[in-house]
Design a protein around this motif. Structure first.
Motif: not given
Length: 456
Positions: A155-168, A405-415
């Motif tokens: 996943f290569i995001e296109g709005e991180e520098e804008m606060g990721s409004p549509s990320f979740i 938020e990633l950890q919340r959505i995928f609680p089993q994943a190690q970040v």
């Protein structure tokens, strides 16, 4: 991994080095400034370039446009996968392809959108943040090639520098594409260009507005000054009461914690003072290590205050003032809890019974890695083998809300939070750059990590 395997991966990265650097230079030249419009054509071109580069290293990548919470067109995102074995672990690789703007190019020593090599560093906007992350992922996947032992999702995001409004919303609508066992976020940095780091923690953040009132309207300071203090002074007294004589936050219910994973090396005070241009007469506030004070202890900052300007001021007692407080919270504390504790304290400790009203604003959760997780140990070992020195873990005083938020959505994943930056990177500032030797070792480290995560 045996020494021979490490050497082989290092050779593969060296053989691919010209391509990796050229990829980064081309990415810089795209000028992927998301503040000019996350849905604009230049951001679509940036996303397509990244997708095409990932396809070259075996990822089935594509460009997808997200949707903002209000239903409008959102950022251009890159997603993809490379499945080698349905039974193998799955690793999600994250980076972002948008970059910060360049308000004044005259402050740069080089053209900000032309990748320029000087003394072992590559200069250009987005060279480190986060073109370097994209280069790391591309280089690691190319180095492993058919020897890749894990499934990859990207996943290569296109709005991180804008606060990721549509990320979740985007993640939640694409859960299957992102569901994984380990998530590698390549958007942080190392202790130095020569000493690698895992980012162990991120502070949370909460914001609130505070209105302090003492009068129904302004009055003459000569007629009423003395028994009636102005609202600005009362607000200052209230703010100062948040700290003890050492400068530590003393608000009941606002938590502090130790450095996650233990403190391996404290920050150098002289360097911190130089980086922040601290006045020579100023004594650093708080107690404990500098690392604790910057990474895991709470801090409260007045980021806004409504007062009359000095120019045009006159002799009246201000009846009311409003301040905005930003509090960085300990990584493990829920920011809502800290916000409520701070609001309660402010109301209950109003100086001289002044009226204090609090309006809660935004919250962002902090994050702490699991220092005992197998993936963490694999990452530390991979870094040691790649750089040839023991890693020095470090926290970050700032917040990256999408990680918890990633950890919340995928609680089993190690970040795992890694990245291409170092103290000289100047991300978000003029003369942004990346250490090329550091980038090379970061590519090798990620290739080694992916091998270890696959049990090799």
């Amino acid at each position: 991994m045996a020494a021979g395997q490490v050497d082989e991966l290092r050779k593969r990265v060296n053989d691919d080095w010209e391509r990796i650097v050229e990829l980064l230079k081309q990415k810089i030249a795209l000028g992927s400034v998301s503040s000019k419009g996350i849905a604009a054509d230049h951001m679509k071109r940036s996303a397509q370039f990244v997708a095409d580069e990932l396809i070259k290293v075996g990822v089935d990548a594509k460009v997808v446009q997200s949707t903002n919470p209000d239903g409008s067109a959102g950022a251009w995102e890159v997603i993809g996968s490379k499945i080698v074995n349905e039974q193998a672990p799955t690793v999600l690789l994250y980076a972002h392809h948008d970059v910060q703007p360049v308000p004044d190019a005259s402050q740069w020593d080089t053209d900000p959108f032309v990748g320029t090599e000087i003394d072992g560093r590559l200069y250009g906007r987005g060279s480190a943040d986060d073109g370097g992350g994209i280069a790391i992922h591309s280089g690691a996947l190319q180095a492993l090639g058919d020897d890749l032992p894990v499934n990859i999702k990207v996943f290569i995001e296109g709005e991180e520098e804008m606060g990721s409004p549509s990320f979740i919303p985007f993640i939640e609508s694409h859960r299957e594409e992102f569901d994984s066992d380990v998530i590698i976020v390549a958007d942080s940095g190392n202790w130095s260009a020569d000493i690698p780091s895992l980012t162990t923690s991120l502070r949370g953040n909460t914001t609130l507005d505070v209105t302090v009132s003492v009068l129904g309207h302004p009055v003459h300071s000569g007629q009423f000054g003395g028994p009636i203090l102005d609202a600005n002074t009362l607000a200052a007294m209230l703010i100062s009461s948040l700290y003890d004589e050492h400068g530590d936050v003393i608000v009941p219910g606002v938590a502090s914690q130790e450095v996650v994973g233990g403190l391996q090396r404290d920050l150098d005070e002289a360097s911190v003072r130089a980086d922040a241009a601290v006045e020579p007469t100023y004594t650093m506030a708080g107690t404990g290590s500098l690392a604790e004070r910057l990474w895991t202890k709470p801090s409260i900052t007045v980021i806004g205050m409504d007062v009359h300007p000095v120019e045009g001021s006159f002799n009246v007692i201000a009846n009311q003032t409003r301040i905005r407080l930003s509090m960085r919270t300990a990584p493990g504390q829920k920011p809502q809890e800290a916000q409520q504790a701070l609001a309660k304290y402010l109301v209950e400790n109003a100086p001289f019974g002044a009226k204090v009203e609090v309006t809660p604003l935004d919250n962002g959760m902090g994050w702490a890695m699991d220092p005992d997780a197998e993936a963490t140990q694999d990452a530390l070992q991979a870094m040691k083998e790649a750089f040839g020195v023991d890693p020095v873990n470090k926290g970050e005083g700032g917040s990256i809300p999408f990680i918890p938020e990633l950890q919340r959505i995928f609680p089993q994943a190690q970040v795992l939070v890694t990245g291409p930056e170092d103290p000289k990177a100047n991300a978000h500032s003029p003369n942004e750059s990346i250490s090329l030797s550091g980038l090379r070792n970061n590519v090798i480290a990620e290739a080694l990590l992916l091998s270890k995560l696959g049990g090799e």
